[in-house]
Scaffold this active site. Structure first.
Site, PDB file in Angstrom:
ATOM      1  N   ASP A 150      -2.777 -10.837   1.954  1.00  0.00           N
ATOM      2  CA  ASP A 150      -2.283 -12.176   1.729  1.00  0.00           C
ATOM      3  C   ASP A 150      -0.897 -12.773   2.038  1.00  0.00           C
ATOM      4  O   ASP A 150      -0.315 -13.881   2.277  1.00  0.00           O
ATOM      5  CB  ASP A 150      -2.193 -12.563   0.258  1.00  0.00           C
ATOM      6  CG  ASP A 150      -3.302 -13.340  -0.424  1.00  0.00           C
ATOM      7  OD1 ASP A 150      -4.117 -13.967   0.302  1.00  0.00           O
ATOM      8  OD2 ASP A 150      -3.737 -12.976  -1.678  1.00  0.00           O
TER       9      ASP A 150
HETATM   10  C1  GLC Z   1      -3.981  -9.404  -4.146  1.00  0.00           C
HETATM   11  C2  GLC Z   1      -4.913 -10.465  -3.941  1.00  0.00           C
HETATM   12  C3  GLC Z   1      -5.979  -9.936  -2.889  1.00  0.00           C
HETATM   13  C4  GLC Z   1      -5.372  -9.629  -1.617  1.00  0.00           C
HETATM   14  C5  GLC Z   1      -4.302  -8.281  -2.064  1.00  0.00           C
HETATM   15  C6  GLC Z   1      -3.686  -8.166  -0.839  1.00  0.00           C
HETATM   16  O1  GLC Z   1      -4.507  -8.275  -4.679  1.00  0.00           O
HETATM   17  O2  GLC Z   1      -5.498 -10.695  -5.198  1.00  0.00           O
HETATM   18  O3  GLC Z   1      -6.684 -11.441  -2.481  1.00  0.00           O
HETATM   19  O4  GLC Z   1      -6.363  -9.397  -0.962  1.00  0.00           O
HETATM   20  O5  GLC Z   1      -3.430  -8.929  -2.892  1.00  0.00           O
HETATM   21  O6  GLC Z   1      -2.463  -9.161  -0.388  1.00  0.00           O
HETATM   22  C1  GLC Z   2       1.701 -12.602  -3.590  1.00  0.00           C
HETATM   23  C2  GLC Z   2       1.065 -10.937  -3.764  1.00  0.00           C
HETATM   24  C3  GLC Z   2       0.013 -10.427  -3.306  1.00  0.00           C
HETATM   25  C4  GLC Z   2      -1.161 -11.382  -3.777  1.00  0.00           C
HETATM   26  C5  GLC Z   2      -0.921 -12.994  -3.625  1.00  0.00           C
HETATM   27  C6  GLC Z   2      -1.849 -13.988  -4.500  1.00  0.00           C
HETATM   28  O1  GLC Z   2       1.642 -12.766  -2.443  1.00  0.00           O
HETATM   29  O2  GLC Z   2       2.044 -10.154  -3.213  1.00  0.00           O
HETATM   30  O3  GLC Z   2      -0.487  -9.301  -3.793  1.00  0.00           O
HETATM   31  O4  GLC Z   2      -2.438 -11.273  -3.241  1.00  0.00           O
HETATM   32  O5  GLC Z   2       0.463 -13.208  -4.139  1.00  0.00           O
HETATM   33  O6  GLC Z   2      -1.707 -15.144  -4.345  1.00  0.00           O
END
Ligand code: GLC
Ligand code: GLC
Length: 827
Positions: free
Chosen positions: A487
């Site tokens: 993300d």
């Molecule tokens: C969080 C989010 C997931 C994403 C991950 C890596 O766990 O829930 O959707 O893939 O972060 O950014």
């Molecule tokens: C932030 C976190 C990530 C997660 C995301 C969800 O970017 O670092 O882990 O997946 O929020 O919205």
């Protein structure tokens, strides 16, 4: 250092000192009514949605930690001294303390001055209420004159509004007290048709519903005036902060025992039957009273508890293993499976780290969570798949999140996370492999929750694949969109303004930045589609007669995967590992050409899982690079070197200080991909070594460093660039749960559901003599014994089913076969 121990026969973790490094929490409830509960009775409850229907208040990020809970106070009326039998909130030192977290229940036992107390908290199956069963025993030599107080603080339903909209909230709080039951009915007079009730099995000496009366305006939960004085105020809340507190007098002779039951419940009434008498403003309590009559009786509460235990015995009984490693056994048999069920229920909504007001259900998250619980509750997995698929967009894309209460896609976040739709293919394939239920593919499912847009689920999967094919970039790799699985890799959002969302403030046209990760995921999804197409379209054509869309043959997917593989080698291979992405300028990321972010974990895991490089040796090369550059004793970090500054063109990933979260933290979700990849190339020792590094039970001894619960996975362990390397955060609600479960059960132990049956192909540590497993699959119980006489990591020499040797390692018993013995000899 440890703060407790595992009691495996009881399936419990026993915490032996109350001041754990962080609150070590558990969950109550398994269907609609849920609660979080810490080892000192902190936490809160809600009905279905932690934001919109919250029953009780909790103060996140508070100091002291863990404020708000299911509090009980005991007061010795002879001395006036009082304490919390769950330690918080008074923190009076106890002579004995023990908290047992089990599946869906928590028991906190303590003793002070000869008074033993045991509080058991749980939610009966099928009910929207929680029971607190408090047993008091006078183990002293003299008679005791005690007061027992309960205390909760009601939340005015919408937890976000509750914490912010005080100009309104201070005027709307309403309660009723009738027959010693406290009813919380804020907003019931207008549009709500639900209320909460808080009751006690004993005759009350008093009660309170105003926080100010109970606590005193400038006192905390640790020193409430009412408990201090031993006298309830019988207060009725009008606005301000409604609470619930009962006061029960308990006289215990030496050796005497008494049980007091408290019930906190949620009740809905039909709109036309809200008031009693009709036309009044008095809550109709009929339905709530029925529940109270039942569960305020110890015998019924005990029965409900036994049923709950039995329910979990059944669920966990779907897969049980005995391996030479106790950490593996307890995680697979109890805690990892349990955590998978919790992620099914909670997604990423409510934990110690997720406030319950932020995120809905993630499209990619929920599809991955499914991989870990589908074997326990296939029926509910089916339902979940159909809910998720209905939030898919017509172009094959997907709403990134949806709200569990409305089941509608969340417009604030929108779509454009280009990996999202491919996870649906993996989720559906996993469901069919487990259940053999092909009919799901024909279920009519809407797009964007729009009536009239229904098409069979299978068509949704086709569109998922097409979505990637329609979005290829300059190198023919998939365009990344707002982000892929990571993300925080935001290559189309050059954000320089504090507070902007890194993901949704997209300001590049998205036609350049590409993802090697999505390429790998695409190949994996295509191989699933190929399987589905072969079975469903080509073998069962008769069933799909009514499909109106163009059904693609399996060769379509073989070709699409081959094309993408070719691209991956041309543009995604760096010589020793897979590259990560191309940015908006067309520059490579995750390559020797980079000074920071030279190698990332995700493409190594997903590409090898998809089979890339397994034949030409590049898979092993990539995995060796992971071992060399990314592996630490605490797990495998996400990338190296960490980003030392914020890069406008990379986004949130570089916003985190080095070693945390996506910036080179050990983002545990990705570690099982490497375990699986190691299993795919046959290296059982390496796969299992990585498994052990992040296994929370195996890390129990270093709890003072790890800090999070030793019985569940955390999302992140600080990486080697961090000052706190080895410290975990964001426990419970993480895709780590499902993926580790898949890695250990399906790839390392190698008991893997496939479209045609159970495939048994262990890839284990060489030194293991073997292991045993019981797996319930499509109505048959398989008792599997694996022996490893030659001490290999991989390879099946012989498979016997009920004493008869079979060809290959695919087991597929007839329905109704009952119990089947399978012997697997490795070699
Ligand atoms: C969080 C989010 C997931 C994403 C991950 C890596 O766990 O829930 O959707 O893939 O972060 O950014
Ligand atoms: C932030 C976190 C990530 C997660 C995301 C969800 O970017 O670092 O882990 O997946 O929020 O919205």
């Amino acid at each position: 250092m440890k703060f407790g121990y595992f009691d495996d026969p009881s399936r419990e973790y026993v915490i032996t000192q109350p001041d754990t490094p962080l609150p070590w929490i558990n969950y109550l409830g398994s269907e609609a009514y849920f609660g979080l509960i810490s080892n000192t009775a902190g936490g809160y409850s809600f009905y279905k949605d932690a934001r919109l229907r919250r029953l009780t208040r909790y103060r996140y990020n508070n100091s002291p930690l863990d404020m708000g809970g299911r509090y009980l106070y005991l007061r010795d009326n002879n001395t006036g001294k009082y304490w919390s039998p769950t330690w918080m909130p008074t923190c009076v030192k106890l002579d004995e303390y023990e908290c047992r977290h089990g599946q869906g229940y928590t028991v906190i036992t303590s003793k002070l001055n000869g008074i033993k107390s045991s509080a058991r908290y749980f939610v009966p199956l099928g009910e929207s209420l929680e029971i607190w069963q408090m047993t008091l025993t006078n183990e002293s030599a003299s008679e005791s004159d005690l007061s027992l107080f309960s205390a909760i603080e009601f939340c005015l339903w919408d937890a976000n509004d509750d914490a912010t909209n005080f100009q309104r909230n201070y005027s709307i709080g309403q309660v009723e007290v009738a027959d010693d039951v406290i009813y919380h009915k804020t907003e019931y007079r207008e549009r709500r048709d639900h209320f909460a009730y808080f009751a006690c099995s004993e005759k009350l000496a008093g009660f309170d519903t105003m926080r100010e009366t109970f606590q005193g305006a400038y006192h905390g939960w640790n020193e409430p005036c009412v408990v201090d004085s031993g006298k309830s105020g019988n207060s009725i809340a009008n606005g301000w902060q409604p609470i619930g507190s009962h006061h029960v007098k308990v006289h215990l002779k030496a050796g005497e025992q008494k049980q007091v039951i408290f019930i906190l419940g949620y009740q809905e009434n039909p709109k036309e039957d809200k008031f009693d008498p009709p036309g009044s403003q008095i809550i109709n309590k009929k339905r709530a009273k029925q529940a109270l009559e039942k569960y305020l009786l110890p015998v019924n509460a005990d029965k409900a508890f036994a049923d709950l235990r039995e329910y979990w015995t059944t669920l966990l009984g779907k897969m049980q293993v005995t391996t030479p490693d106790e950490h593996t056994n307890r995680m697979v048999n109890i805690w990892n499976a349990y955590q998978c069920m919790v992620t099914f229920n909670m997604s990423r909504s409510a934990s110690y780290f997720e406030s319950g007001i932020g995120r809905g259900m993630g499209f990619r998250d929920s599809n991955q969570d499914l991989l870990g619980f589908v074997h326990m509750i296939p029926g509910r997995a089916r339902e979940r798949i159909l809910d998720i698929a209905a939030t898919q967009l017509k172009d094959g894309g997907a709403f990134h999140q949806y709200q569990p209460l409305t089941k509608r896609g969340n417009n604030d976040v929108g779509s454009g996370f280009n990996d999202d739709p491919l996870w649906l293919v993996l989720g559906v394939a996993a469901y069919i492999k487990e259940s053999g239920d092909w009919s799901i593919l024909e279920e009519p499912v809407q797009y964007e929750n729009e009536p009239g847009t229904e098409s069979p689920l299978y068509e949704h999967l086709q569109r998922s694949i097409q979505y990637t094919l329609d979005r290829l970039g300059p190198n023919n790799l998939p365009l990344i969109g707002r982000a892929d699985w990571n993300d925080c890799l935001n290559l189309n959002c050059f954000s320089d303004t504090p507070g902007q969302s890194f993901q949704t403030t997209t300001n590049k046209d998205g036609k350049v930045a590409e993802s090697v990760f999505i390429a790998g995921l695409f190949v994996l999804a295509c191989s699933e589609m190929k399987g589905l197409a072969e079975h469903y379209v080509e073998r069962q054509k008769s069933n799909v007669g009514h499909l109106t869309f163009d059904v693609r043959p399996s060769t379509f997917y073989t070709n699409a995967a081959a094309g993408m593989e070719k691209t991956a080698w041309a543009a995604g291979w760096d010589g020793d590992w897979f590259r990560r992405a191309y940015d908006d300028f067309g520059h490579v990321l995750g390559s020797k050409e980079n000074t920071e972010g030279r190698i990332f974990i995700e493409p190594q895991g997903i590409c090898v899982m998809a089979g890339l490089g397994v034949e030409n040796g590049n898979a092993v090369k990539a995995l060796n690079s992971v071992a060399e550059h990314l592996a630490t004793p605490h797990g495998i970090v996400l990338q190296q070197p960490a980003f030392s500054q914020y890069y406008l063109h990379l986004g949130e990933i570089s916003s985190y200080p080095p070693g945390y979260k996506e910036n080179a933290g050990i983002f545990c979700h990705t570690n099982p991909w490497i375990m699986i990849a190691e299993a795919v190339v046959g290296r059982g020792d390496k796969a299992f070594d990585y498994y052990k590094r992040i296994n929370p039970s195996a890390r129990e001894e270093i709890s003072e460093l790890h800090k999070c619960e030793p019985y569940v996975y955390a999302q992140m362990i600080a990486g080697r660039d961090a000052a706190t390397h080895g410290e975990a955060k964001n426990s419970w609600l993480t895709g780590t749960a499902a993926w580790n479960y898949v890695a250990i059960t399906q790839y390392i132990l190698g008991i893997c559901p496939s479209l045609d049956g159970l495939e048994i192909n262990p890839v284990i540590p060489e030194k293991w003599d073997g292991f045993k497993a019981t797996r319930k699959y499509r109505g048959v119980t398989y008792h599997i014994t694996v022996t490893n006489p030659k001490h290999v990591c991989k390879g099946v020499e012989k498979v016997m089913v009920n004493g008869r040797q079979v060809e290959g390692s695919l087991i597929c018993a007839e329905k109704g076969a009952g119990e089947v013995n399978v012997e697997v000899v490795m070699g």
